[in-house]
Design a protein around this motif. Structure first.
Motif, PDB file in Angstrom:
ATOM      1  N   UNK A 184       7.888  20.354 -16.083  1.00  0.00           N
ATOM      2  CA  UNK A 184       9.426  20.351 -16.136  1.00  0.00           C
ATOM      3  C   UNK A 184      10.062  19.863 -17.422  1.00  0.00           C
ATOM      4  N   UNK A 185      11.013  19.995 -17.860  1.00  0.00           N
ATOM      5  CA  UNK A 185      11.647  19.436 -19.135  1.00  0.00           C
ATOM      6  C   UNK A 185      13.165  19.098 -18.646  1.00  0.00           C
ATOM      7  N   UNK A 186      13.599  18.203 -19.369  1.00  0.00           N
ATOM      8  CA  UNK A 186      15.029  17.872 -19.587  1.00  0.00           C
ATOM      9  C   UNK A 186      15.379  17.431 -21.103  1.00  0.00           C
ATOM     10  N   UNK A 187      16.556  17.719 -21.421  1.00  0.00           N
ATOM     11  CA  UNK A 187      17.135  17.297 -22.640  1.00  0.00           C
ATOM     12  C   UNK A 187      17.120  15.661 -22.753  1.00  0.00           C
ATOM     13  N   UNK A 188      16.692  15.313 -24.039  1.00  0.00           N
ATOM     14  CA  UNK A 188      16.806  13.625 -24.236  1.00  0.00           C
ATOM     15  C   UNK A 188      18.270  13.235 -24.275  1.00  0.00           C
ATOM     16  N   UNK A 189      18.397  11.842 -24.226  1.00  0.00           N
ATOM     17  CA  UNK A 189      19.757  11.427 -24.201  1.00  0.00           C
ATOM     18  C   UNK A 189      20.291  11.517 -25.698  1.00  0.00           C
ATOM     19  N   UNK A 190      19.463  11.752 -26.630  1.00  0.00           N
ATOM     20  CA  UNK A 190      20.135  12.071 -27.883  1.00  0.00           C
ATOM     21  C   UNK A 190      20.658  13.611 -27.784  1.00  0.00           C
ATOM     22  N   UNK A 191      20.087  14.520 -27.328  1.00  0.00           N
ATOM     23  CA  UNK A 191      20.561  15.790 -27.093  1.00  0.00           C
ATOM     24  C   UNK A 191      21.698  15.789 -26.240  1.00  0.00           C
ATOM     25  N   UNK A 192      21.761  14.920 -24.960  1.00  0.00           N
ATOM     26  CA  UNK A 192      23.166  14.843 -24.403  1.00  0.00           C
ATOM     27  C   UNK A 192      24.099  14.511 -25.068  1.00  0.00           C
TER      28      UNK A 192
END
Length: 205
Positions: A185-193
């Protein structure tokens, strides 16, 4: 303007939006917000300054809270090097906020895939998802989507989920009481958020 945008790393792009939001800020503060090592932030600040997109804040020994919007105290003494957008940097950020399609082109250029921004916005909303579902979002094969996700991970835009169990509230695309991570599974990084929040892309989507 376009060629300068295409030369930016995702971290540099974020810094421009961060400074638009903060007005003035320093490397340590930026580093904490996006959980990126300070030495990487300093390197990107140097590159942005050399490119003429940001400039060091000059004059006086302190900065008022009304100027440094992320500061909590009424007055901040300049123990750090503070940066602000240059006129050119301000113009670039404004043009990107007016026309999100420019960011679509940027991410396409960066990765060679047309639907990267669509994937990042989807992942921002659903929080955690695997390549099979994300392949449907971008209209590609699971194999190609894994390659794309690996590229996005290298760029610091997504991260692999480490938890063995994902709660329903953290997998909004297909909510179940809990999901065991048999897939990657993947999630966006804090940078992307923070890039999505500060650029206004969430509203635009």
């Amino acid at each position: 303007m376009g060629s300068k945008l295409m030369s930016l790393s995702p971290l540099s792009l974020y810094i421009l939006f961060h400074l638009k939001k903060a007005n003035v800020d320093y490397a340590g503060s930026i580093s904490k917000v996006i959980e990126v090592p300070i030495d990487k932030v300093v390197d990107e600040l140097d590159r942005l300054e050399a490119a003429g997109l940001i400039q060091r804040r000059v004059g006086g020994s302190s900065i008022k809270r009304s100027e440094a919007r992320f500061k909590l105290s009424d007055e901040v003494h300049k123990h750090h090097v503070y940066y602000e957008l240059s006129r050119e940097g301000e113009g670039l950020v404004r043009s990107l906020m007016r026309d999100p399609q420019e960011l679509c082109k940027y991410f396409e250029y960066l990765t060679g895939h047309k639907n990267v921004l669509k994937l990042l916005l989807f992942l921002f909303e659903v929080e955690n998802e695997h390549a099979g579902t994300l392949a449907k979002v971008v209209g590609d094969t699971p194999c190609n989507t894994v390659d794309l996700l690996d590229r996005l991970e290298t760029l610091g835009l997504v991260t692999k989920v480490k938890e063995k169990v994902i709660k329903a509230s953290h997998r909004k695309a297909k909510p179940k009481p809990e999901t065991r991570t048999h897939h990657v599974y993947y999630r966006v990084s804090e940078l992307t958020k923070m890039l999505i929040r500060y650029s206004g892309l969430r509203r635009a989507s």
